[in-house]
Design a protein around this motif. Sequence first.
Motif, PDB file in Angstrom:
ATOM      1  N   HIS A 169       8.458  45.113   3.525  1.00  0.00           N
ATOM      2  CA  HIS A 169       7.939  45.405   4.861  1.00  0.00           C
ATOM      3  C   HIS A 169       8.153  44.192   5.767  1.00  0.00           C
ATOM      4  O   HIS A 169       7.751  43.064   5.443  1.00  0.00           O
ATOM      5  N   LEU A 170       8.732  44.417   6.907  1.00  0.00           N
ATOM      6  CA  LEU A 170       9.008  43.326   7.839  1.00  0.00           C
ATOM      7  C   LEU A 170       7.750  42.556   8.242  1.00  0.00           C
ATOM      8  O   LEU A 170       7.760  41.312   8.266  1.00  0.00           O
ATOM      9  N   PRO A 171       6.626  43.223   8.571  1.00  0.00           N
ATOM     10  CA  PRO A 171       5.428  42.475   8.984  1.00  0.00           C
ATOM     11  C   PRO A 171       4.873  41.539   7.908  1.00  0.00           C
ATOM     12  O   PRO A 171       4.104  40.629   8.240  1.00  0.00           O
ATOM     13  N   ASP A 172       5.253  41.744   6.650  1.00  0.00           N
ATOM     14  CA  ASP A 172       4.796  40.845   5.591  1.00  0.00           C
ATOM     15  C   ASP A 172       5.274  39.417   5.814  1.00  0.00           C
ATOM     16  O   ASP A 172       4.764  38.475   5.187  1.00  0.00           O
ATOM     17  N   HIS A 173       6.242  39.238   6.697  1.00  0.00           N
ATOM     18  CA  HIS A 173       6.839  37.921   6.925  1.00  0.00           C
ATOM     19  C   HIS A 173       6.316  37.263   8.203  1.00  0.00           C
ATOM     20  O   HIS A 173       6.854  36.232   8.631  1.00  0.00           O
ATOM     21  N   ASP A 174       5.273  37.822   8.790  1.00  0.00           N
ATOM     22  CA  ASP A 174       4.733  37.265  10.039  1.00  0.00           C
ATOM     23  C   ASP A 174       4.307  35.804   9.896  1.00  0.00           C
ATOM     24  O   ASP A 174       4.576  34.980  10.782  1.00  0.00           O
ATOM     25  N   ASP A 175       3.628  35.479   8.809  1.00  0.00           N
ATOM     26  CA  ASP A 175       3.145  34.104   8.638  1.00  0.00           C
ATOM     27  C   ASP A 175       4.307  33.124   8.550  1.00  0.00           C
ATOM     28  O   ASP A 175       4.277  32.037   9.158  1.00  0.00           O
ATOM     29  N   TRP A 176       5.325  33.489   7.787  1.00  0.00           N
ATOM     30  CA  TRP A 176       6.496  32.612   7.670  1.00  0.00           C
ATOM     31  C   TRP A 176       7.214  32.485   9.004  1.00  0.00           C
ATOM     32  O   TRP A 176       7.653  31.393   9.386  1.00  0.00           O
ATOM     33  N   MET A 177       7.315  33.574   9.726  1.00  0.00           N
ATOM     34  CA  MET A 177       7.985  33.515  11.025  1.00  0.00           C
ATOM     35  C   MET A 177       7.213  32.626  11.995  1.00  0.00           C
ATOM     36  O   MET A 177       7.810  31.896  12.796  1.00  0.00           O
ATOM     37  N   ALA A 178       5.892  32.646  11.912  1.00  0.00           N
ATOM     38  CA  ALA A 178       5.092  31.764  12.772  1.00  0.00           C
ATOM     39  C   ALA A 178       5.407  30.304  12.475  1.00  0.00           C
ATOM     40  O   ALA A 178       5.514  29.472  13.389  1.00  0.00           O
ATOM     41  N   VAL A 179       5.567  29.978  11.200  1.00  0.00           N
ATOM     42  CA  VAL A 179       5.953  28.616  10.807  1.00  0.00           C
ATOM     43  C   VAL A 179       7.327  28.270  11.373  1.00  0.00           C
ATOM     44  O   VAL A 179       7.550  27.169  11.897  1.00  0.00           O
ATOM     45  N   CYS A 180       8.252  29.221  11.274  1.00  0.00           N
ATOM     46  CA  CYS A 180       9.610  28.975  11.766  1.00  0.00           C
ATOM     47  C   CYS A 180       9.629  28.774  13.277  1.00  0.00           C
ATOM     48  O   CYS A 180      10.317  27.877  13.784  1.00  0.00           O
ATOM     49  N   PHE A 181       8.898  29.598  14.002  1.00  0.00           N
ATOM     50  CA  PHE A 181       8.865  29.448  15.460  1.00  0.00           C
ATOM     51  C   PHE A 181       8.288  28.088  15.853  1.00  0.00           C
ATOM     52  O   PHE A 181       8.806  27.405  16.741  1.00  0.00           O
TER      53      PHE A 181
ATOM     54  N   ALA B 103      17.794  33.829   9.103  1.00  0.00           N
ATOM     55  CA  ALA B 103      18.386  32.784   9.931  1.00  0.00           C
ATOM     56  C   ALA B 103      17.332  31.864  10.541  1.00  0.00           C
ATOM     57  O   ALA B 103      17.551  30.653  10.672  1.00  0.00           O
ATOM     58  N   MET B 104      16.180  32.406  10.922  1.00  0.00           N
ATOM     59  CA  MET B 104      15.132  31.587  11.517  1.00  0.00           C
ATOM     60  C   MET B 104      14.653  30.501  10.562  1.00  0.00           C
ATOM     61  O   MET B 104      14.225  29.428  10.989  1.00  0.00           O
ATOM     62  N   GLY B 105      14.727  30.751   9.272  1.00  0.00           N
ATOM     63  CA  GLY B 105      14.298  29.754   8.306  1.00  0.00           C
ATOM     64  C   GLY B 105      15.347  28.713   7.981  1.00  0.00           C
ATOM     65  O   GLY B 105      15.051  27.717   7.300  1.00  0.00           O
ATOM     66  N   LEU B 106      16.575  28.915   8.464  1.00  0.00           N
ATOM     67  CA  LEU B 106      17.669  28.005   8.122  1.00  0.00           C
ATOM     68  C   LEU B 106      17.822  26.863   9.119  1.00  0.00           C
ATOM     69  O   LEU B 106      18.072  25.725   8.736  1.00  0.00           O
ATOM     70  N   VAL B 107      17.684  27.177  10.395  1.00  0.00           N
ATOM     71  CA  VAL B 107      18.031  26.199  11.439  1.00  0.00           C
ATOM     72  C   VAL B 107      17.192  24.933  11.321  1.00  0.00           C
ATOM     73  O   VAL B 107      17.722  23.815  11.234  1.00  0.00           O
TER      74      VAL B 107
END
Length: 295
Positions: free
Chosen positions: A150-162, A264-268
């Motif tokens: 599920h895509l929303p399961d990655h919200d916490d990680w995406m917040a870290v990436c942003f 990709a957001m986690g790579l940069v």
Amino acid sequence: MRWWGCVSPKTSGARSRPTSEADIPIFVAVGSSGTVNAIFRIGSRSAARFPLRAMKPAECADMLRSEAAAMVEIGEHCLFPTPQPIGLGEPGPRYPMPWALQTWIEGEVATPHGLSGSTIFALDLAHLVASLRQADTRGRRFDGQGRGGHLPDHDDWMAVCFENSEGLLDVARLRDLWARFRELPAAGPVVMSHKDLIPPNLLVRGERLVGVLDGGSFGPADPSLDLVVAWHLLDHERRATFRSGLQVEDLLWKRGAAWAFQQAMGLVWYYRRTNPAMSALGRSTLSRILDDPDI
């Protein structure tokens, strides 16, 4: 699957010995932008993979056996050559965990832009994904590890990436895009998936795909997950060729872009200093997604 007798690792820089093919070094480090294993070529037909993440030897052995089983399974269905397991190495003075021995496949590692304009390559990638999807899930479900659920399961990680991408990327625009991606509905039953079709895991010769690496995670996942390969490797026109070859519907296509975006957001930012090639991959993939009028 049969595991051959355990062996002990030699050191890189070992002397070379003559073979029937050529004078090939016995044990040579392989340059790679990969982040999971250190790879050493052994002679002309095999390679050793040493996990880079420290763990208990028993845990590592279980992981390697599971990966080997997945490598055998993907090899039975993939249209292109994949490395196959040979044996399991035991811990030694120079390396404290088990390690894996597998077959070697010749080819050049793909790059984000090297074949981005090749229609031949785009069709090879479509045939690759189609062949993997044909494998039977045998009733298995997504295991909940990493991308593919599920895509929303990655919200916490995406917040870290942003947060960590401030000053590196247009974070406001990327946040808005993720807000749309995470709302995409599920795209249907799981299918068998490679789960990590990024450039370092694909080998090419000329314009043709000649090898698929790192198949140890082969298993059931979101049917859109392997579509990330189009965003990592192809320009707009060739992505259309790839999509047409697989007859991908709009929802599945957008979810594929969402998984590529998440990766990709986690790579940069994460690899900015330690692995510039992976950081650059993240940037190029994000640019393709942001510039695509259909996303």
